[in-house]
Design a protein around this motif. Structure first.
Motif, short mmCIF file in Angstrom:
data_model
loop_
_atom_site.label_atom_id
_atom_site.label_comp_id
_atom_site.label_asym_id
_atom_site.label_seq_id
_atom_site.Cartn_x
_atom_site.Cartn_y
_atom_site.Cartn_z
N ALA A 272 0.73 -1.22 0.02
CA ALA A 272 -0.08 0.07 -0.02
C ALA A 272 0.96 1.33 0.06
O ALA A 272 0.49 2.24 -0.72
CB ALA A 272 -0.99 -0.03 1.38
N ALA A 273 2.13 1.33 0.78
CA ALA A 273 2.87 2.24 0.88
C ALA A 273 3.56 2.75 -0.56
O ALA A 273 3.71 3.80 -0.94
CB ALA A 273 3.92 2.23 1.89
N ALA A 274 3.93 1.57 -1.17
CA ALA A 274 4.56 1.49 -2.33
C ALA A 274 3.58 2.34 -3.57
O ALA A 274 4.06 2.79 -4.45
CB ALA A 274 5.30 0.33 -2.96
N LEU A 275 2.40 1.68 -3.52
CA LEU A 275 1.53 2.28 -4.52
C LEU A 275 1.13 3.57 -4.19
O LEU A 275 0.98 4.37 -5.23
CB LEU A 275 0.32 1.14 -4.49
CG LEU A 275 -0.78 1.47 -5.53
CD1 LEU A 275 -0.29 1.33 -6.91
CD2 LEU A 275 -2.07 0.47 -5.27
N THR A 276 0.98 4.20 -3.05
CA THR A 276 0.72 5.39 -2.57
C THR A 276 1.96 6.21 -3.36
O THR A 276 1.78 7.30 -3.89
CB THR A 276 0.74 5.41 -1.29
OG1 THR A 276 -0.54 4.81 -0.71
CG2 THR A 276 0.39 7.06 -0.95
#
Length: 215
Positions: free
Chosen positions: A53-57
């Protein structure tokens, strides 16, 4: 002038897209505004424990900064916009992330979006700034300190490399300097926490952030 303002308005709306909130919602995580620093950004999403989720954000927040400037550059090359509109678009997309219309003007700190802007302005300038962030982050494990270092060095890189490695229009250099100042200003709370030794390190998790709280 009207077209330039229209392009800036579109860039602001693009910057206003709250990908931290949208990604967290889509992946069944708690709203990033409800835990940690409360910042709707990739670093705070990482506190949920979801690296995906952090990488996609991070990718989407950086992507919107890059896309806004890239589209403005293409429009200027095609003669649809004056080249002077491109720095205005660069500033507008970062302002949209920091004060998003869709989150009642309570947004993030603009680090990833600013990085996207830099990469679009010049890939080498963007890369130099991203490497600065990575070096500080790896050595000290503080995302905020890395962001502050990158924000401080980005305008100096722009000036030092001007007409040697890249050729940026003066208005773009001014816009990048303004963006750096905004990023630093948005980190006021982090600066105080760093000075007190209370700042959270990269990767630290926040209890209760892993999933949405029951309604």
């Amino acid at each position: 002038m009207i077209l330039a303002l229209f392009a800036a308005a579109l860039a602001y709306l693009l910057g206003s897209l709250p990908f931290a909130v949208l990604v967290s919602r889509g992946m069944g995580l708690a709203d990033p505004r409800s835990y940690g620093s409360g910042n709707p950004g990739a670093t705070n999403v990482l506190r949920s424990g979801s690296k995906a989720a952090a990488a996609l954000t991070l990718l989407l927040d950086g992507g919107k900064g890059w896309l806004a400037v890239w589209l403005a550059q293409r429009a200027a090359q095609a003669g649809w916009l004056e080249s002077a509109a491109v720095p205005l678009v660069a500033l507008a997309v970062v302002l949209g992330h920091m004060w998003p219309l869709f989150l009642r003007f309570r947004g993030g700190k603009g680090v990833a979006t600013a990085a996207g802007v830099l990469l679009a302005a010049n890939p080498w300038l963007g890369l130099a700034t991203v490497v600065t962030w990575l070096i500080v982050a790896l050595f000290f494990r503080y995302s905020s300190l890395a962001a502050l270092a990158a924000a401080v060095f980005a305008p100096f890189y722009a000036l030092l490399g001007q007409d040697l490695i890249w050729s940026l229009q003066p208005a773009m250099v001014v816009a990048l300097g303004a963006i750096s100042l905004l990023v630093i200003w948005r980190h006021q709370r982090n600066i105080r926490k760093l000075l007190r030794g209370e700042e959270s390190r990269i990767g630290s998790k926040t209890p209760g952030a892993q999933r949405k709280p029951p309604r």
